[in-house]
Design a protein around this motif. Structure first.
Motif, PDB file in Angstrom:
ATOM      1  N   SER A   1       0.826  -1.204   0.000  1.00  0.00           N
ATOM      2  CA  SER A   1       0.000   0.000   0.000  1.00  0.00           C
ATOM      3  C   SER A   1       0.860   1.254   0.000  1.00  0.00           C
ATOM      4  CB  SER A   1      -0.929  -0.004   1.220  1.00  0.00           C
ATOM      5  OG  SER A   1      -1.764  -1.149   1.210  1.00  0.00           O
ATOM      6  N   VAL A   2       1.936   1.249   0.779  1.00  0.00           N
ATOM      7  CA  VAL A   2       2.857   2.385   0.786  1.00  0.00           C
ATOM      8  C   VAL A   2       3.507   2.527  -0.586  1.00  0.00           C
ATOM      9  CG1 VAL A   2       4.981   3.308   1.778  1.00  0.00           C
ATOM     10  CG2 VAL A   2       3.281   2.221   3.264  1.00  0.00           C
ATOM     11  N   ALA A   3       3.952   1.417  -1.168  1.00  0.00           N
ATOM     12  CA  ALA A   3       4.588   1.470  -2.489  1.00  0.00           C
ATOM     13  C   ALA A   3       3.608   1.985  -3.543  1.00  0.00           C
ATOM     14  CB  ALA A   3       5.101   0.083  -2.871  1.00  0.00           C
ATOM     15  N   ALA A   4       2.335   1.609  -3.434  1.00  0.00           N
ATOM     16  CA  ALA A   4       1.325   2.093  -4.376  1.00  0.00           C
ATOM     17  C   ALA A   4       1.138   3.602  -4.238  1.00  0.00           C
ATOM     18  CB  ALA A   4      -0.002   1.373  -4.144  1.00  0.00           C
ATOM     19  N   ASP A   5       1.143   4.096  -2.996  1.00  0.00           N
ATOM     20  CA  ASP A   5       1.012   5.543  -2.796  1.00  0.00           C
ATOM     21  C   ASP A   5       2.232   6.292  -3.310  1.00  0.00           C
ATOM     22  OD1 ASP A   5      -1.495   5.329  -1.729  1.00  0.00           O
ATOM     23  OD2 ASP A   5      -1.018   6.306   0.165  1.00  0.00           O
ATOM     24  N   VAL A   6       3.415   5.701  -3.154  1.00  0.00           N
ATOM     25  CA  VAL A   6       4.622   6.330  -3.706  1.00  0.00           C
ATOM     26  C   VAL A   6       4.528   6.368  -5.230  1.00  0.00           C
ATOM     27  CG1 VAL A   6       7.115   6.072  -4.003  1.00  0.00           C
ATOM     28  CG2 VAL A   6       6.086   5.748  -1.732  1.00  0.00           C
ATOM     29  N   ALA A   7       4.103   5.255  -5.836  1.00  0.00           N
ATOM     30  CA  ALA A   7       3.996   5.204  -7.297  1.00  0.00           C
ATOM     31  C   ALA A   7       2.974   6.206  -7.820  1.00  0.00           C
ATOM     32  CB  ALA A   7       3.617   3.788  -7.732  1.00  0.00           C
ATOM     33  N   ALA A   8       1.923   6.454  -7.026  1.00  0.00           N
ATOM     34  CA  ALA A   8       0.871   7.386  -7.440  1.00  0.00           C
ATOM     35  C   ALA A   8       1.210   8.829  -7.111  1.00  0.00           C
ATOM     36  CB  ALA A   8      -0.443   7.001  -6.765  1.00  0.00           C
ATOM     37  N   GLY A   9       2.336   9.068  -6.425  1.00  0.00           N
ATOM     38  CA  GLY A   9       2.739  10.422  -6.082  1.00  0.00           C
ATOM     39  C   GLY A   9       2.093  10.970  -4.816  1.00  0.00           C
ATOM     40  N   ARG A  10       1.346  10.120  -4.097  1.00  0.00           N
ATOM     41  CA  ARG A  10       0.728  10.584  -2.850  1.00  0.00           C
ATOM     42  C   ARG A  10       1.734  10.632  -1.708  1.00  0.00           C
ATOM     43  NH1 ARG A  10      -3.738   7.536  -5.035  1.00  0.00           N
ATOM     44  NH2 ARG A  10      -2.934   5.631  -4.055  1.00  0.00           N
ATOM     45  N   LEU A  11       2.763   9.810  -1.800  1.00  0.00           N
ATOM     46  CA  LEU A  11       3.828   9.787  -0.797  1.00  0.00           C
ATOM     47  C   LEU A  11       5.174   9.766  -1.509  1.00  0.00           C
ATOM     48  CD1 LEU A  11       2.593   7.087   1.783  1.00  0.00           C
ATOM     49  CD2 LEU A  11       2.593   9.562   2.113  1.00  0.00           C
ATOM     50  N   LYS A  12       6.228  10.096  -0.759  1.00  0.00           N
ATOM     51  CA  LYS A  12       7.604   9.923  -1.216  1.00  0.00           C
ATOM     52  C   LYS A  12       8.363   9.155  -0.147  1.00  0.00           C
ATOM     53  CE  LYS A  12       7.717  14.205  -3.922  1.00  0.00           C
ATOM     54  NZ  LYS A  12       8.379  15.518  -4.118  1.00  0.00           N
ATOM     55  N   TRP A  13       9.306   8.320  -0.574  1.00  0.00           N
ATOM     56  CA  TRP A  13      10.083   7.559   0.406  1.00  0.00           C
ATOM     57  C   TRP A  13      10.819   8.477   1.369  1.00  0.00           C
ATOM     58  CZ3 TRP A  13       8.619   2.880   0.990  1.00  0.00           C
ATOM     59  CH2 TRP A  13       8.260   2.069  -0.085  1.00  0.00           C
ATOM     60  N   GLY A  14      11.314   9.588   0.877  1.00  0.00           N
ATOM     61  CA  GLY A  14      12.064  10.508   1.730  1.00  0.00           C
ATOM     62  C   GLY A  14      11.200  11.507   2.483  1.00  0.00           C
ATOM     63  N   GLN A  15       9.904  11.415   2.346  1.00  0.00           N
ATOM     64  CA  GLN A  15       8.996  12.339   3.021  1.00  0.00           C
ATOM     65  C   GLN A  15       9.083  12.174   4.530  1.00  0.00           C
ATOM     66  OE1 GLN A  15       5.061  12.133   1.378  1.00  0.00           O
ATOM     67  NE2 GLN A  15       4.090  13.021   3.209  1.00  0.00           N
ATOM     68  N   VAL A  16       9.198  13.277   5.248  1.00  0.00           N
ATOM     69  CA  VAL A  16       9.297  13.254   6.705  1.00  0.00           C
ATOM     70  C   VAL A  16       7.899  13.371   7.305  1.00  0.00           C
ATOM     71  CG1 VAL A  16      10.218  14.397   8.755  1.00  0.00           C
ATOM     72  CG2 VAL A  16      11.619  14.210   6.679  1.00  0.00           C
ATOM     73  N   VAL A  17       7.570  12.433   8.202  1.00  0.00           N
ATOM     74  CA  VAL A  17       6.275  12.430   8.876  1.00  0.00           C
ATOM     75  C   VAL A  17       6.509  12.267  10.380  1.00  0.00           C
ATOM     76  CG1 VAL A  17       5.107  11.449   6.861  1.00  0.00           C
ATOM     77  CG2 VAL A  17       6.011   9.919   8.625  1.00  0.00           C
ATOM     78  N   ARG A  18       5.467  12.443  11.144  1.00  0.00           N
ATOM     79  CA  ARG A  18       5.554  12.286  12.588  1.00  0.00           C
ATOM     80  C   ARG A  18       5.194  10.858  12.993  1.00  0.00           C
ATOM     81  NH1 ARG A  18       8.437  16.390  14.942  1.00  0.00           N
ATOM     82  NH2 ARG A  18       7.717  18.411  14.157  1.00  0.00           N
TER      83      ARG A  18
END
Length: 320
Positions: free
Chosen positions: A75-92
């Motif tokens: 699911s995370v990889a799908a969001d990265v592929a769709a541009g909703r997330l980035k691997w290097g994105q900083v979150v809490r």
């Protein structure tokens, strides 16, 4: 430990199981002899559907513990592929769960990258990292990815539990577990929505549960058949993002000597009292890909990891 990525065999051991006539038992016979129910699948992966080499109960649903985190990674990889997330994105960092893992001991709301969370989730089965990712992606999208991956009974994974929710059900009163077990999906969602987001060892008898008998492995759990796990590992293999395979391979689940036999090796397992899963994605130097997955459930007693290790080694040896 409860809901953890169990460590698979690190050193081969001889298989001495024999029947009354002193002939070696087949793998299927040895799995059938395990108390409770056990199944496995060894499959070769290519351009088409997985090719089954050997299997027992490949379509039966098992409780798989932390192996469900494979679908979270997808699911995370799908969001990265769709541009909703980035691997290097900083979150809490989200609310604390219980071990396995170490992030439950990190400062509340610590800044971490998506890639760090995913790597911790797979490599050391970090539960707090997992729950943070589920909240980041959103539960409903993970459930949708479970169905899209070809899971045979996606309704059995709805609502998708966070690890904190699973702990609270298993550590809570029997009446609460019974109510959850008999509820439909909509009512289960209402039950989960009323739970605290975080869970701590100070407020629950965690040690007693980790060392005790199986608890609600037929209801407060995550479920998949050996075929389902083969499919999700094939989905992850086919992703064009090299970080997915790198995350799966961060902890390959085998000794260094065994690892040298493969060009690539990824692993995720799961365990709690009465539940054990080992699952590998493997590529030989020839380029051929395989999945080895094993599940064992016993609602009456904890399962014997050492007994399953020998069978796992035999299956891995056949992946060639």
């Amino acid at each position: 430990l409860l809901i953890t990525g169990v460590g698979p065999p690190s050193q081969p051991r001889p298989d001495t199981a024999t029947n009354a006539a002193s002939a070696p038992l087949t793998l299927a016979e040895e799995f059938a002899a395990l108390p409770g129910t056990a199944g496995f699948m060894l499959a070769r992966l290519d351009a088409g559907p997985p090719a089954v080499i050997e299997a027992r109960l490949p379509g039966q649903l098992f409780a798989v513990g932390s192996a469900f985190k494979l679908w979270v990674l997808d699911s995370v990889a799908a969001d990265v592929a769709a541009g909703r997330l980035k691997w290097g994105q900083v979150v809490r960092l989200g609310p604390r769960s219980l071990p396995s893992g170490m992030m439950q001991d990190w400062p509340a709301g610590a800044s971490v990258t998506v890639e760090t969370l995913a790597t911790m989730m797979i490599s050391i089965s970090d539960n707090t990292a997992t729950d943070t990712l589920i909240r980041l992606v959103r539960r409903e999208r993970v459930e949708a990815r479970i169905a899209a991956s070809g899971h045979s009974q996606p309704a059995a994974m709805r609502p998708l539990l966070t690890t904190a929710e699973a702990f609270q059900l298993k550590l809570g009163p029997q009446t609460a577990r019974d109510a959850y077990a008999r509820s439909d999906t909509a009512e289960r969602r209402r039950i989960l929505a009323a739970m605290p987001a975080a869970v701590t060892t100070g407020s629950n008898n965690f040690a007693a549960l980790a060392a005790g008998k199986p608890v609600a492995i037929d209801s407060a759990e995550w479920f998949a058949s050996p075929q389902d796990i083969v499919r999700i590992l094939d989905v992850l293999r086919r992703r064009s993002d090299p970080r997915v395979l790198a995350i799966l391979g961060a902890s390959p689940g085998m000794s260094p000597d065994m690892r040298r036999s493969f060009a690539a090796a990824g692993y995720k397992g799961g365990s709690e009292p009465g539940v054990l899963n080992y699952s590998w994605l493997l590529r030989r130097p020839s380029g051929t890909w395989y999945v080895v997955t094993i599940s064992w459930n016993n609602p009456a007693a904890p399962v014997d990891a050492r007994r399953l290790e020998v069978l796992a080694l035999r299956l891995i040896d056949q992946a060639k």
